[in-house]
Design an enzyme around this catalytic site. Structure first.
Site, PDB file in Angstrom:
ATOM      1  CE  LYS A 283     -65.698 -16.960  -2.203  1.00  0.00           C
ATOM      2  NZ  LYS A 283     -65.495 -16.159  -3.169  1.00  0.00           N
TER       3      LYS A 283
ATOM      4  CG  ASP B 140     -70.448 -14.950  -6.338  1.00  0.00           C
ATOM      5  OD1 ASP B 140     -70.619 -15.055  -5.066  1.00  0.00           O
ATOM      6  OD2 ASP B 140     -69.382 -14.817  -6.952  1.00  0.00           O
TER       7      ASP B 140
ATOM      8  CD  GLN C 220     -63.066 -14.625  -5.671  1.00  0.00           C
ATOM      9  OE1 GLN C 220     -63.706 -15.586  -5.349  1.00  0.00           O
ATOM     10  NE2 GLN C 220     -63.179 -13.441  -5.028  1.00  0.00           N
TER      11      GLN C 220
END
Ligand code: NAP
Length: 293
Positions: free
Chosen positions: A53, A120, A97
């Protein structure tokens, strides 16, 4: 084969579009979009995903920051880092994450992220916005799936979409998106899970079958309808001694057997995975453009 839904190629196009948008922003004096990520611990998969990412950010001209905390970090320390990112005006969006170590309450962490920086799309406010078809951030994998469908011009209205798997990050949200009064959408959706009794019969009825179970090659040729669209989200690491990494990724669909019956099918790797990464960038750009909030 000409029925491949090429996520790698589509994601590259989306990344080019994002890179151009960044250049345009900078031409009018705006700063570069800035994505931050918090990584807790050293789980192999998570480290690989986060590093990818960060590389993606560099590719499209974003700034990126990786905050790597040790596995034993306290929940309070993690909350402090989240608060810093919430309050930092230079950071446009950030992710924590997942999964997190067991001693950390994932719900509390998700709730602590400012919804307008939650790229997200996991915060309940963004989930609610998605349900209501209001502006907000869509979770990256379902967002990637609907973009893949859209950019290949696949008709969805009135189709029967069967989703296998009901996780909060893939199955449930993609079922919502495919049922929305929108394009892609307007499907009649059946959401299946481990307690579904007649799974095979339901899959056989699917015009669009989206598989997100994490069970390699679970979907066999006799489970799919001739001419259906097959989206394989599964990415399970299976041992492969011929690879330097010692593993390779396997999807939930038996690709070789199913592809000849499908009108469109995603490969693994190179299907949904690259789209997921591209849509995180897209959400970050949308945060800067004020499209979501
Ligand atoms: P998850 O949280 O483990 O959920 C799996 C779902 O599948 C659950 O709803 C489970 O049902 C259902 N399921 C399991 N066995 C089943 C069976 N035999 N029949 C019917 N349903 C069954 O998984 P996830 O996080 O959604 O991930 C799914 C897969 O997608 C994994 O391989 C993951 O690595 C991959 N993934 C890929 C991407 C990408 O970008 N390509 C992104 C996210 C995830 P219950 O709810 O009843 O337990």
């Amino acid at each position: 084969m000409n029925n491949i839904l090429d996520g790698k190629k589509t994601a590259a196009t989306i990344k080019d579009e994002i890179a151009r948008a960044v250049e345009e922003l900078q031409a009018v004096g705006s700063k570069k979009p800035h994505l931050a990520a918090i990584l807790v611990g050293n789980d192999g998969g998570s480290v690989t995903y986060v590093n990818a990412k960060m590389r993606d950010c560099a590719e499209v001209g974003f700034e990126s920051t990786l905050i790597h905390l040790e596995e034993s970090v306290s929940e309070d320390k993690l909350m402090e880092e989240i608060k810093k990112l919430n309050d930092n005006p230079d950071v446009d969006g950030f992710i924590v994450q997942l999964p997190l170590p067991k001693h950390i309450n994932e719900k509390r962490v998700i709730m602590a992220i400012r919804p307008d920086k939650d790229v997200d799309g996991f915060h309940p406010q963004n989930v609610g916005n998605m349900m209501l078809n209001f502006p907000g951030f869509l979770p990256a994998t379902p967002y990637g799936i609907v973009q893949l469908i859209k950019r290949h011009g696949i008709e969805t209205s009135g189709k029967h979409c069967v989703v296998v798997g009901r996780s909060h990050i893939v199955g449930s949200p993609v079922s919502v998106l495919m049922a929305r009064n929108a394009y892609p959408g307007n499907c009649t959706v059946t959401l299946c899970h481990s307690r579904t009794k007649n799974l095979k019969e339901l899959c056989q009825q699917a015009d669009i079958l989206i598989c997100a179970l994490g069970k390699p090659e679970f979907i066999q040729a006799d489970m799919v309808k001739e001419g259906s669209v097959i989206i394989d989200v599964g990415t399970t690491r299976v041992p492969d001694s011929s690879r330097k990494s010692g593993f390779r990724l396997k999807g939930d669909v038996d690709f070789e057997a199913v592809a000849p019956k499908a009108s469109f099918i995603t490969p693994v790797p190179g299907g949904v995975g690259p789209m997921t990464r591209a849509m995180l960038l897209k959400n970050t750009l949308e945060a800067v453009q004020g499209k979501a909030y």
